[in-house]
Design an enzyme around this catalytic site. Structure first.
Site, PDB file in Angstrom:
ATOM      1  N   GLY A  29     -45.753 -50.866  53.954  1.00 30.47           N
ATOM      2  CA  GLY A  29     -46.490 -51.935  53.280  1.00 30.47           C
ATOM      3  C   GLY A  29     -45.701 -53.203  53.068  1.00 30.47           C
ATOM      4  N   GLU A  43     -42.019 -46.117  56.178  1.00 27.98           N
ATOM      5  CA  GLU A  43     -43.027 -46.115  57.239  1.00 27.98           C
ATOM      6  C   GLU A  43     -43.527 -47.539  57.516  1.00 27.98           C
ATOM      7  OE1 GLU A  43     -46.034 -43.609  55.654  1.00 27.98           O
ATOM      8  OE2 GLU A  43     -44.758 -41.835  55.550  1.00 27.98           O
ATOM      9  N   PRO A  44     -42.690 -48.408  58.074  1.00 26.39           N
ATOM     10  CA  PRO A  44     -43.134 -49.775  58.370  1.00 26.39           C
ATOM     11  C   PRO A  44     -44.069 -49.799  59.576  1.00 26.39           C
ATOM     12  CG  PRO A  44     -40.914 -49.422  59.217  1.00 26.39           C
ATOM     13  CD  PRO A  44     -41.284 -48.170  58.458  1.00 26.39           C
ATOM     14  N   GLY A  45     -45.146 -50.528  59.462  1.00 25.66           N
ATOM     15  CA  GLY A  45     -46.065 -50.701  60.578  1.00 25.66           C
ATOM     16  C   GLY A  45     -46.238 -52.172  60.881  1.00 25.66           C
ATOM     17  N   ARG A  91     -59.875 -58.441  60.995  1.00 23.68           N
ATOM     18  CA  ARG A  91     -59.133 -58.610  59.737  1.00 23.68           C
ATOM     19  C   ARG A  91     -59.655 -59.762  58.868  1.00 23.68           C
ATOM     20  NH1 ARG A  91     -54.452 -59.862  59.229  1.00 23.68           N
ATOM     21  NH2 ARG A  91     -53.849 -58.448  57.564  1.00 23.68           N
ATOM     22  N   TYR A 125     -60.815 -58.002  55.573  1.00 29.71           N
ATOM     23  CA  TYR A 125     -59.831 -58.116  54.505  1.00 29.71           C
ATOM     24  C   TYR A 125     -59.702 -59.536  53.950  1.00 29.71           C
ATOM     25  CZ  TYR A 125     -58.030 -53.619  56.250  1.00 29.71           C
ATOM     26  OH  TYR A 125     -57.894 -52.314  56.628  1.00 29.71           O
ATOM     27  N   CYS A 168     -73.470 -61.170  67.509  1.00 29.18           N
ATOM     28  CA  CYS A 168     -74.679 -61.382  66.721  1.00 29.18           C
ATOM     29  C   CYS A 168     -74.485 -60.890  65.288  1.00 29.18           C
ATOM     30  CB  CYS A 168     -75.853 -60.662  67.384  1.00 29.18           C
ATOM     31  SG  CYS A 168     -77.441 -61.093  66.655  1.00 29.18           S
ATOM     32  N   TYR A 201     -53.210 -54.186  63.603  1.00 30.44           N
ATOM     33  CA  TYR A 201     -54.621 -54.010  63.254  1.00 30.44           C
ATOM     34  C   TYR A 201     -55.519 -55.057  63.912  1.00 30.44           C
ATOM     35  CZ  TYR A 201     -52.131 -51.262  59.833  1.00 30.44           C
ATOM     36  OH  TYR A 201     -51.278 -50.372  59.246  1.00 30.44           O
TER      37      TYR A 201
END
Length: 401
Positions: free
Chosen positions: A222, A261-263, A300, A304, A330, A358
């Site tokens: 995160g 756990e870096p993404g 995104r 978000y 659409c 993402y």
């Protein structure tokens, strides 16, 4: 900003492979990983790439070559990791609301397992007892992250076993003699406050004595990256200093491994999404620039309210005007409202920055639109790592009489 692809490079790649197009810069991925390694500089620290951010196997190979481990959120991500050659002992599978059969499969594949519910932990104990070491994901009841949709550690989150259910957890472990070797917490995404990770460790101080076989603490990921020019981002060096000091300060944790756990931190800034302007539409409220994409390719901003910096690759010196960037599907698919950009013309190419995490991973064939191609740039050379969809891809899997 380091390791940024130039407008000229992006234009050249778009000309060769067409648009819409995802472009990834290998040098940036490598530099982000090396920054983590250098900041922590401790043999007890292990990094597991949270591959849900981007699972193209060529990206997985880049991180494997750097010595990174891998974190998986589904059994198919586990299988992808093994497919590209990750050793099972370097593959972490953290389940969430899944059928117990997935955990059984993960166990048969020999990977590291974290279990996030009392129900599945009980099933695991009944079937495997102490024969296979396992971790548990705890919910620390800490609010963190950029917004509620990406905060996972608070008291209304579905993730993890709530810390206030510790007695029930311990009863199940005792009854089935389960060998718990890892405690996992993950509070959310877009975390810029180093203290959030320290608070998570402190929550565990009272819990750790109940787990005599513990070998590691998994603090999740995160880490916040910058989306705007002046956006704050997590200070990795400060995070390393603070976490290492906190672990070393307590007899319970000083000898434990520390997992992260870096993404997004590893791949977000490596990614660029290049689109073409199809239509300009002037109204009394705004000027719409409609591009050849939509939330079927980059969801995104709609999902978000995420901000992506946008640049006009074709006319960077044009007179600045305001545009509302929208898609071609659409639905209401607005990428950006009233965004100042150099004059945009039909046919111009626009690039969305921070598109590595993402972006493609959450894409779809909504409106029966094709998914875009993906390109990886290594040492200045571009190569195709995923073909653009063709019509036959829309028919794959469909059955007719």
């Amino acid at each position: 900003m380091e390791n940024v692809l130039s407008h000229a490079q992006l234009l050249a790649v778009a000309e060769e492979y067409g648009t819409p197009l995802y472009v990834y810069h290998e040098d940036k991925i490598v530099s982000q990983y090396q920054r983590l390694v250098k900041a922590f500089n401790n043999e007890k620290v292990r990094f597991f790439y949270a591959c849900k951010a981007l699972t193209n196997i060529n990206i997985l190979k880049v991180l494997k070559a750097q010595g990174c481990n891998i974190d998986c959120s589904s059994i198919n991500e586990v299988k992808l990791a093994l497919h590209v050659g990750f050793d099972p002992k370097n593959v972490l599978y953290t389940s969430n609301g899944i059928d117990f059969e997935e955990i059984e499969t993960a166990r048969s594949l020999g990977v590291i397992i974290n279990i996030d519910s009392l129900s599945n932990l009980k099933k695991f104990g009944q079937k495997f007892g102490s024969s296979y070491p396992v971790g548990v994901r705890l919910r620390p009841n800490i609010m963190a992250g950029g917004n509620l949709k990406i905060s996972t550690g608070h008291d209304k989150s579905k993730f993890g076993i709530p810390v206030d259910q510790l007695d029930q957890l311990l009863d199940i472990i005792s009854q089935h003699q389960i060998n718990i070797t890892n405690l996992h917490i993950h509070t959310g995404s877009d975390i810029k406050d180093v203290d959030v990770f320290v608070k998570g460790i402190e929550v565990l101080f009272e819990i750790i004595p109940h787990f005599p076989n513990l070998k590691s603490i998994d603090l999740g990921g995160g880490f916040k990256v910058a989306y705007k020019e002046d956006d704050p981002a997590i200070d990795i060096e400060a995070l390393a200093a603070s976490v290492l000091e906190t672990f070393a300060s307590n007899e319970l944790t000083k000898d434990l491994q520390i997992w992260f756990e870096p993404g997004k931190f590893l791949v977000s800034e490596s990614g660029y999404f290049v689109t073409k302007v199809n239509v300009l539409k002037e109204t009394s409220a705004t000027t719409f620039a409609g591009v050849n994409s939509g939330f079927n390719h980059l969801i995104r901003p709609m999902f978000y309210d995420a901000y992506h910096r946008i640049a006009n690759l074709s006319n960077p010196q044009g007179e600045e005007k305001e545009y509302t960037i929208t898609g071609n599907i659409c639905e209401t698919d607005t990428f950006a409202w009233s965004r100042p950009l150099p004059e945009v013309r039909e046919g111009d190419l626009l690039v969305f920055y921070n598109a590595g995490a993402y972006g493609f991973e959450m894409s779809s064939n909504y409106n029966s639109r094709f998914k875009p191609a993906e390109v990886l740039i290594t040492n200045g050379s571009a190569r195709l790592i995923r073909k653009r969809d063709v019509f036959e891809d829309l028919l794959r899997g469909q059955l007719v009489d």
